[in-house]
Design a protein around this motif. Sequence first.
Motif, PDB file in Angstrom:
ATOM      1  N   PHE A  68      -9.483  -6.044  80.174  1.00 13.38           N
ATOM      2  CA  PHE A  68      -8.811  -7.272  79.763  1.00 13.38           C
ATOM      3  C   PHE A  68      -7.541  -6.937  78.993  1.00 13.38           C
ATOM      4  N   ASP A  69      -7.625  -5.993  78.076  1.00 13.13           N
ATOM      5  CA  ASP A  69      -6.456  -5.563  77.327  1.00 13.13           C
ATOM      6  C   ASP A  69      -5.417  -4.949  78.267  1.00 13.13           C
ATOM      7  N   ASN A  70      -5.906  -4.222  79.275  1.00 15.33           N
ATOM      8  CA  ASN A  70      -5.016  -3.601  80.255  1.00 15.33           C
ATOM      9  C   ASN A  70      -4.233  -4.662  81.020  1.00 15.33           C
ATOM     10  N   GLU A  71      -4.905  -5.753  81.406  1.00  5.19           N
ATOM     11  CA  GLU A  71      -4.226  -6.816  82.146  1.00  5.19           C
ATOM     12  C   GLU A  71      -3.092  -7.412  81.327  1.00  5.19           C
ATOM     13  N   VAL A  72      -3.354  -7.640  80.036  1.00  3.17           N
ATOM     14  CA  VAL A  72      -2.332  -8.234  79.184  1.00  3.17           C
ATOM     15  C   VAL A  72      -1.120  -7.320  79.088  1.00  3.17           C
ATOM     16  N   ARG A  73      -1.359  -6.050  78.869  1.00  2.00           N
ATOM     17  CA  ARG A  73      -0.252  -5.108  78.708  1.00  2.00           C
ATOM     18  C   ARG A  73       0.520  -4.931  80.022  1.00  2.00           C
ATOM     19  N   VAL A  74      -0.208  -4.906  81.142  1.00  2.00           N
ATOM     20  CA  VAL A  74       0.450  -4.747  82.434  1.00  2.00           C
ATOM     21  C   VAL A  74       1.365  -5.932  82.715  1.00  2.00           C
ATOM     22  N   LEU A  75       0.827  -7.151  82.569  1.00  2.38           N
ATOM     23  CA  LEU A  75       1.616  -8.335  82.857  1.00  2.38           C
ATOM     24  C   LEU A  75       2.807  -8.472  81.912  1.00  2.38           C
ATOM     25  N   ALA A  76       2.623  -8.079  80.653  1.00  4.43           N
ATOM     26  CA  ALA A  76       3.718  -8.187  79.689  1.00  4.43           C
ATOM     27  C   ALA A  76       4.882  -7.273  80.047  1.00  4.43           C
ATOM     28  N   GLY A  77       4.580  -6.184  80.770  1.00  4.02           N
ATOM     29  CA  GLY A  77       5.633  -5.246  81.140  1.00  4.02           C
ATOM     30  C   GLY A  77       6.268  -5.525  82.476  1.00  4.02           C
ATOM     31  N   LEU A  78       5.842  -6.597  83.154  1.00  3.96           N
ATOM     32  CA  LEU A  78       6.375  -6.929  84.474  1.00  3.96           C
ATOM     33  C   LEU A  78       7.131  -8.252  84.415  1.00  3.96           C
ATOM     34  N   SER A  79       8.132  -8.366  85.255  1.00  2.00           N
ATOM     35  CA  SER A  79       8.887  -9.614  85.330  1.00  2.00           C
ATOM     36  C   SER A  79       9.346  -9.816  86.764  1.00  2.00           C
ATOM     37  N   HIS A  80       8.720 -10.778  87.437  1.00  2.00           N
ATOM     38  CA  HIS A  80       9.044 -11.055  88.836  1.00  2.00           C
ATOM     39  C   HIS A  80       8.710 -12.513  89.120  1.00  2.00           C
ATOM     40  N   GLY A  82       4.480 -24.653  97.405  1.00  2.00           N
ATOM     41  CA  GLY A  82       3.958 -23.671  98.340  1.00  2.00           C
ATOM     42  C   GLY A  82       4.338 -22.235  98.009  1.00  2.00           C
ATOM     43  N   ASP A  83       4.983 -22.003  96.871  1.00  4.07           N
ATOM     44  CA  ASP A  83       5.311 -20.638  96.469  1.00  4.07           C
ATOM     45  C   ASP A  83       4.061 -19.934  95.951  1.00  4.07           C
ATOM     46  N   ALA A  84       3.964 -18.648  96.270  1.00  2.00           N
ATOM     47  CA  ALA A  84       2.775 -17.869  95.924  1.00  2.00           C
ATOM     48  C   ALA A  84       3.025 -17.035  94.683  1.00  2.00           C
ATOM     49  N   TYR A  85       1.943 -16.816  93.914  1.00  2.00           N
ATOM     50  CA  TYR A  85       1.998 -16.002  92.699  1.00  2.00           C
ATOM     51  C   TYR A  85       0.792 -15.066  92.703  1.00  2.00           C
ATOM     52  N   LEU A  86       1.050 -13.791  92.501  1.00  2.00           N
ATOM     53  CA  LEU A  86      -0.020 -12.807  92.432  1.00  2.00           C
ATOM     54  C   LEU A  86      -0.561 -12.779  91.010  1.00  2.00           C
ATOM     55  N   ALA A  87      -1.859 -12.960  90.862  1.00  2.00           N
ATOM     56  CA  ALA A  87      -2.480 -13.060  89.542  1.00  2.00           C
ATOM     57  C   ALA A  87      -3.609 -12.048  89.408  1.00  2.00           C
ATOM     58  N   ASP A  88      -4.249 -12.071  88.240  1.00  2.95           N
ATOM     59  CA  ASP A  88      -5.435 -11.275  87.916  1.00  2.95           C
ATOM     60  C   ASP A  88      -5.170  -9.780  88.050  1.00  2.95           C
ATOM     61  N   PHE A  89      -4.556  -9.218  87.028  1.00  2.30           N
ATOM     62  CA  PHE A  89      -4.285  -7.790  86.972  1.00  2.30           C
ATOM     63  C   PHE A  89      -5.329  -7.053  86.135  1.00  2.30           C
ATOM     64  N   GLY A  90      -6.522  -7.621  86.018  1.00  2.58           N
ATOM     65  CA  GLY A  90      -7.563  -6.979  85.221  1.00  2.58           C
ATOM     66  C   GLY A  90      -7.981  -5.628  85.748  1.00  2.58           C
ATOM     67  N   LEU A  91      -7.826  -5.408  87.062  1.00  4.54           N
ATOM     68  CA  LEU A  91      -8.226  -4.131  87.652  1.00  4.54           C
ATOM     69  C   LEU A  91      -7.033  -3.239  87.949  1.00  4.54           C
ATOM     70  N   ALA A  92      -5.840  -3.667  87.523  1.00  2.00           N
ATOM     71  CA  ALA A  92      -4.645  -2.869  87.790  1.00  2.00           C
ATOM     72  C   ALA A  92      -4.806  -1.485  87.191  1.00  2.00           C
ATOM     73  N   HIS A  93      -4.296  -0.501  87.918  1.00  2.00           N
ATOM     74  CA  HIS A  93      -4.518   0.904  87.552  1.00  2.00           C
ATOM     75  C   HIS A  93      -3.194   1.645  87.558  1.00  2.00           C
ATOM     76  N   LEU A  94      -2.923   2.372  86.484  1.00  2.00           N
ATOM     77  CA  LEU A  94      -1.731   3.203  86.417  1.00  2.00           C
ATOM     78  C   LEU A  94      -1.984   4.463  87.225  1.00  2.00           C
ATOM     79  N   THR A  95      -1.126   4.734  88.209  1.00  2.00           N
ATOM     80  CA  THR A  95      -1.342   5.898  89.069  1.00  2.00           C
ATOM     81  C   THR A  95      -1.371   7.162  88.224  1.00  2.00           C
TER      82      THR A  95
END
Length: 403
Positions: free
Chosen positions: A57-69, A146-159
Motif C-alpha cells: 500500500f505504501d509502495n502504491e502511494v509512492r509510485v503514483l506520487a512519482g508519476l505524472s501522465h 470514454g477516456d481510460a485511466y490505469l489505476a491500482d499500482f499496489g503490485l507495481a514493482h521496481l525492476t
Amino acid sequence: MSPSVSDNVLADRYRLLEPIGIGGMAEVHRAWDTVLQRHVAIKLFLPGLDPAGAQRFDNEVRVLAGLSHPALVSVYDADTTGRTPFVVLRLVEGPTLRDRLADGPLPLDEARRLGARLADALAHVHAHGLVHRDVKPSNILLDHEGDAYLADFGLAHLTGATRLTRTNQLVGTAAYLAPEQVLGTDIDHPADVYALGLVLLECVTGRREYQGTEVEAAVARLHRAPAVPEDLPADVRRLLEAMTSSMPQDRPTAHDCASALRTGTPLFGGAGVEPETGDPTEELPRAARVPWKGLVASAGALVGAFAITVAAISEERPTTSSPAATVTATQQAAPEEPVPSTQSPEPVQPRFVGTPQGADTTPPPATPEQEASTREQAGPAADKPKRGKGSDEVPGKAGKNGR
C-alpha cells in the motif's frame, strides 16, 4: 473505523461518502474535500493485513506520487503512517472497463484509441523503471468521455528490486498473467505488454481469453496461444499476436504499441514476422513459433488472484497440440540425424578404436609409392623374387616341365 476517522471525516478534512470499490487489502470511498470543495476518491488500507500488504500500500502511494501522465490517476494527498493509512486520489466518474465489457465488445476504433492511451501510460511507467504487474479491465477506469485511466499500482514493482512475496509465489490476476509470471521467473516490462494485449483482445472479442478457475486460467496460456480473430485488420491482428507472444523478447515495447495503435502502422520485424525473406505480410502459424511444450515442462510455480502456490501444476501436460507445435518441439528437443543415402557409391565406413569382433583385418593393397619406399628400405634383396609354395619356376633353371 479507527480513531483517525471521526464522524465519517478523515484527517479532519475528507468527509467519507459511499464506498465505490472494495479490494483485497483496501476499500475506495467517494469523499468530499471540505478544504478545496471538490469530490475525491479515498483509498483506505484495511486493518489486520500482513506487513507485506502494508508495504505494498505504501509502495502504491509512492509510485503514483512519482508519476505524472494524463492516463494515470493523480495523487492529491496521503498518510501511510497513521492508524488508518489512506491515499487521496482524483475521482474518475464512470465505470471500469470490466463493467463496460459486460455490455459487449468495443468498436474497433474505440479499442484502438483506448489501447493507445493505456500503452502510452505504460510506456511512461516503464520509463521510470517500474512494472505494473496487474493490468486488467477492473484496474482500468473510464470517465464519461470514454477516456481510460490505469489505476491500482499496489503490485507495481521496481525492476531489479527485492520481491515483496516469497520466491515460490507471485502476485497478479490469473487470467492476465504473462507466461513468465506463471513460470515464476523474473519479470520485466514485457509482462505488462502481454497483459495489455489480453485486455485489448478482450475489448474486440467481448470475452476473456483464458477462463476457468485461477489455476486453469493461468496454466491455459502454457497450452495454447491466445486466439486472435482472423477477421481483424492485419495490423491489429499482427500487433495483438506480437504483444501476446510467449517469449518476452519477442514482444514490442509499450511505446511501439502506442504508436502502432495510434497510427495503424504495422509492426514488422516483431514476433512471427520474417521481413528479410518472402512476403512480409505472410506469417508463420503461431503454434510453430511457440515452444509451449518446453514452457509447460518448465512450469514450477503459478499464481492466482493474489498469491497461489502451484507446485502441482508441473504435473499438467497439454491434452492436444497442433502438428506444427509437435514438429517444433521435437526439433528443439533433439537435432535431426542425417539419413545415409542408399545410392551413395562410396558408403562411409565406421572407424573403430581397436579391432572389433568380426571386423575385416585384411590390410588394403599398397600404392605404387608405398611399394617403391619399401623396396628402397629393404635393399637389393627385396628385388629377388621368392619361390612361393606350389611355384613351378625357379629363376635361372627350367621348370619342371621345361625343356
